[in-house]
Design a protein around this motif. Structure first.
Motif, PDB file in Angstrom:
ATOM      1  N   ALA A   1     -36.658 -97.897  33.108  1.00  0.00           N
ATOM      2  CA  ALA A   1     -37.188 -99.081  32.988  1.00  0.00           C
ATOM      3  C   ALA A   1     -38.606 -99.076  32.529  1.00  0.00           C
ATOM      4  O   ALA A   1     -39.192 -99.744  31.960  1.00  0.00           O
ATOM      5  CB  ALA A   1     -36.928 -99.828  34.469  1.00  0.00           C
ATOM      6  N   VAL A   2     -39.306 -98.037  32.971  1.00  0.00           N
ATOM      7  CA  VAL A   2     -41.056 -98.197  32.882  1.00  0.00           C
ATOM      8  C   VAL A   2     -40.989 -97.671  31.571  1.00  0.00           C
ATOM      9  O   VAL A   2     -42.148 -98.150  30.719  1.00  0.00           O
ATOM     10  CB  VAL A   2     -41.768 -97.498  33.800  1.00  0.00           C
ATOM     11  CG1 VAL A   2     -41.738 -98.289  35.323  1.00  0.00           C
ATOM     12  CG2 VAL A   2     -41.202 -96.107  33.866  1.00  0.00           C
ATOM     13  N   PHE A   3     -40.199 -96.943  31.050  1.00  0.00           N
ATOM     14  CA  PHE A   3     -40.208 -96.233  29.832  1.00  0.00           C
ATOM     15  C   PHE A   3     -39.932 -97.355  28.714  1.00  0.00           C
ATOM     16  O   PHE A   3     -40.808 -97.210  27.609  1.00  0.00           O
ATOM     17  CB  PHE A   3     -39.086 -95.079  29.455  1.00  0.00           C
ATOM     18  CG  PHE A   3     -39.094 -94.524  27.865  1.00  0.00           C
ATOM     19  CD1 PHE A   3     -39.895 -93.579  27.615  1.00  0.00           C
ATOM     20  CD2 PHE A   3     -38.166 -95.100  27.497  1.00  0.00           C
ATOM     21  CE1 PHE A   3     -39.892 -93.226  26.341  1.00  0.00           C
ATOM     22  CE2 PHE A   3     -37.861 -94.667  26.063  1.00  0.00           C
ATOM     23  CZ  PHE A   3     -38.722 -93.603  25.591  1.00  0.00           C
ATOM     24  N   GLN A   4     -39.098 -98.444  28.928  1.00  0.00           N
ATOM     25  CA  GLN A   4     -38.958 -99.344  28.045  1.00  0.00           C
ATOM     26  C   GLN A   4     -40.146-100.329  27.999  1.00  0.00           C
ATOM     27  O   GLN A   4     -40.339-100.697  27.090  1.00  0.00           O
ATOM     28  CB  GLN A   4     -37.542-100.168  28.568  1.00  0.00           C
ATOM     29  CG  GLN A   4     -36.264 -99.552  28.485  1.00  0.00           C
ATOM     30  CD  GLN A   4     -35.029-100.148  29.090  1.00  0.00           C
ATOM     31  OE1 GLN A   4     -35.495-100.956  30.197  1.00  0.00           O
ATOM     32  NE2 GLN A   4     -34.031 -99.661  28.692  1.00  0.00           N
ATOM     33  N   VAL A   5     -40.738-100.609  29.147  1.00  0.00           N
ATOM     34  CA  VAL A   5     -41.990-101.365  29.010  1.00  0.00           C
ATOM     35  C   VAL A   5     -43.084-100.531  28.143  1.00  0.00           C
ATOM     36  O   VAL A   5     -43.780-101.034  27.406  1.00  0.00           O
ATOM     37  CB  VAL A   5     -42.715-101.495  30.427  1.00  0.00           C
ATOM     38  CG1 VAL A   5     -43.981-102.198  30.442  1.00  0.00           C
ATOM     39  CG2 VAL A   5     -41.813-102.307  31.394  1.00  0.00           C
ATOM     40  N   PHE A   6     -43.106 -99.111  28.213  1.00  0.00           N
ATOM     41  CA  PHE A   6     -43.941 -98.391  27.601  1.00  0.00           C
ATOM     42  C   PHE A   6     -43.841 -98.466  25.876  1.00  0.00           C
ATOM     43  O   PHE A   6     -44.802 -98.661  25.269  1.00  0.00           O
ATOM     44  CB  PHE A   6     -43.744 -96.866  28.015  1.00  0.00           C
ATOM     45  CG  PHE A   6     -44.454 -95.586  26.882  1.00  0.00           C
ATOM     46  CD1 PHE A   6     -45.586 -95.661  26.926  1.00  0.00           C
ATOM     47  CD2 PHE A   6     -43.477 -95.310  26.211  1.00  0.00           C
ATOM     48  CE1 PHE A   6     -46.193 -94.822  26.045  1.00  0.00           C
ATOM     49  CE2 PHE A   6     -43.883 -94.145  25.451  1.00  0.00           C
ATOM     50  CZ  PHE A   6     -45.273 -94.008  25.143  1.00  0.00           C
TER      51      PHE A   6
ATOM     52  N   SER B   1     -33.177 -91.175  21.647  1.00  0.00           N
ATOM     53  CA  SER B   1     -33.632 -89.606  21.496  1.00  0.00           C
ATOM     54  C   SER B   1     -34.810 -89.579  22.075  1.00  0.00           C
ATOM     55  O   SER B   1     -35.351 -88.467  22.507  1.00  0.00           O
ATOM     56  CB  SER B   1     -33.546 -89.652  19.968  1.00  0.00           C
ATOM     57  OG  SER B   1     -33.936 -88.087  19.679  1.00  0.00           O
ATOM     58  N   LEU B   2     -35.985 -90.612  21.761  1.00  0.00           N
ATOM     59  CA  LEU B   2     -37.258 -90.496  22.206  1.00  0.00           C
ATOM     60  C   LEU B   2     -37.291 -90.309  23.869  1.00  0.00           C
ATOM     61  O   LEU B   2     -38.117 -89.579  24.490  1.00  0.00           O
ATOM     62  CB  LEU B   2     -38.227 -91.967  22.085  1.00  0.00           C
ATOM     63  CG  LEU B   2     -39.612 -91.546  22.196  1.00  0.00           C
ATOM     64  CD1 LEU B   2     -40.172 -90.396  21.786  1.00  0.00           C
ATOM     65  CD2 LEU B   2     -40.134 -92.774  21.934  1.00  0.00           C
ATOM     66  N   TRP B   3     -36.409 -91.099  24.574  1.00  0.00           N
ATOM     67  CA  TRP B   3     -36.177 -91.080  26.115  1.00  0.00           C
ATOM     68  C   TRP B   3     -35.835 -89.611  26.379  1.00  0.00           C
ATOM     69  O   TRP B   3     -36.440 -89.048  27.210  1.00  0.00           O
ATOM     70  CB  TRP B   3     -35.267 -92.109  26.565  1.00  0.00           C
ATOM     71  CG  TRP B   3     -34.912 -91.766  27.971  1.00  0.00           C
ATOM     72  CD1 TRP B   3     -33.685 -91.528  28.587  1.00  0.00           C
ATOM     73  CD2 TRP B   3     -35.623 -91.726  29.161  1.00  0.00           C
ATOM     74  NE1 TRP B   3     -33.600 -91.527  29.500  1.00  0.00           N
ATOM     75  CE2 TRP B   3     -34.817 -91.475  30.271  1.00  0.00           C
ATOM     76  CE3 TRP B   3     -37.069 -92.033  29.210  1.00  0.00           C
ATOM     77  CZ2 TRP B   3     -35.411 -91.671  31.612  1.00  0.00           C
ATOM     78  CZ3 TRP B   3     -37.847 -92.089  30.749  1.00  0.00           C
ATOM     79  CH2 TRP B   3     -36.625 -91.666  31.546  1.00  0.00           C
ATOM     80  N   GLU B   4     -34.920 -89.094  25.769  1.00  0.00           N
ATOM     81  CA  GLU B   4     -34.498 -87.699  26.203  1.00  0.00           C
ATOM     82  C   GLU B   4     -35.601 -86.544  25.941  1.00  0.00           C
ATOM     83  O   GLU B   4     -35.660 -85.622  26.752  1.00  0.00           O
ATOM     84  CB  GLU B   4     -33.370 -87.106  25.304  1.00  0.00           C
ATOM     85  CG  GLU B   4     -31.837 -88.019  25.638  1.00  0.00           C
ATOM     86  CD  GLU B   4     -31.544 -87.834  27.101  1.00  0.00           C
ATOM     87  OE1 GLU B   4     -31.942 -86.823  27.804  1.00  0.00           O
ATOM     88  OE2 GLU B   4     -31.302 -88.844  27.758  1.00  0.00           O
TER      89      GLU B   4
END
Length: 230
Positions: free
Chosen positions: A2-7, A34-37
């Motif tokens: 969730a915070v990665f999506q805000v990022f 892919s970036l999240w992984e």
């Protein structure tokens, strides 16, 4: 996640305002997946070893967050992001006061963007500019620069104490937890002169950081790092 999506939303918004492409194909869900992984282990490390970690929610959705980490008495703001449609509403100010408290007895540090709105907030939080960070790019090539340094693979159980000593001398604080994470994701090396460790670095396509007691060793060290990528 969730915070990665805000990022990612914040980074994409900033890049559009600056007329640059921060995340190539950032509107493609597969690209973001892919970036999240690739970034997942770092986000998990920052969540696990953080000193402060606060989020702001609206109707159960995380719309902003701020996180800091402490090493050797230094409090570093690692992330501070607010969703584009929630900015200038006071959310960021409240988060920053909690994750990066003004008046804290510890030294405080942040690597900031050139976003004027963010810089204004950081200045109000009591930090001040020390030096600029510049980026240079080129295709990696094999480079040979003579040096008397001996380069050996990093062994944390043997070298970590000396690496902490180097960090303390250069930065005035240690960052042992960061090294513990880095060595599991990057190839580390130490640089010796007369059998004494005088620097260290992490090499590869996602290399760094490098730390050297003698700045004159940087050309040879960075040449070795670039050659390893090439």
């Amino acid at each position: 996640l969730a915070v990665f999506q805000v990022f990612t939303k914040s980074i994409m918004d900033y890049s559009e305002r600056m007329n640059v492409m921060a995340i190539t194909g950032g509107n493609d869900p597969e690209v973001l997946k892919s970036l999240w992984e690739r970034r997942r282990s770092m986000f998990e490390f920052l969540a696990k070893d953080c000193a402060h970690f606060y989020v702001a929610e609206n109707n159960g959705e995380i719309i902003a967050y701020a996180r800091s980490i402490e090493h050797g008495g230094m409090l570093e703001l690692t992330e501070f992001f607010v969703s584009p449609n929630q900015q200038s509403a006071g959310v960021g100010r409240e988060l920053l006061e909690r994750a990066f408290p003004f008046g804290d007895e510890r030294y405080r540090m942040i690597a900031a963007t050139l976003d004027e709105r963010a810089l204004y907030r950081y200045m109000n939080a009591g930090v001040y500019a020390r030096f600029p960070i510049k980026y240079f790019y080129r295709q990696a090539e094999k480079v040979d620069i003579p040096t008397d340094l001996k380069i050996e693979p990093m062994q944390h159980e043997i070298h970590l104490e000396e690496m902490n000593r180097i960090d303390q001398q250069i930065l005035d604080h240690t960052r042992e937890a960061i090294h513990q994470w880095l060595i599991t994701h990057r190839s580390g090396v130490v640089y010796k002169r007369n059998r004494n460790i005088v620097g260290y670095g992490y090499v590869g396509s996602n290399g760094g950081p490098f730390a050297l007691l003698d700045e004159n060793d940087f050309p040879a060290v960075l040449a070795h790092a670039e050659s390893s990528v090439a």
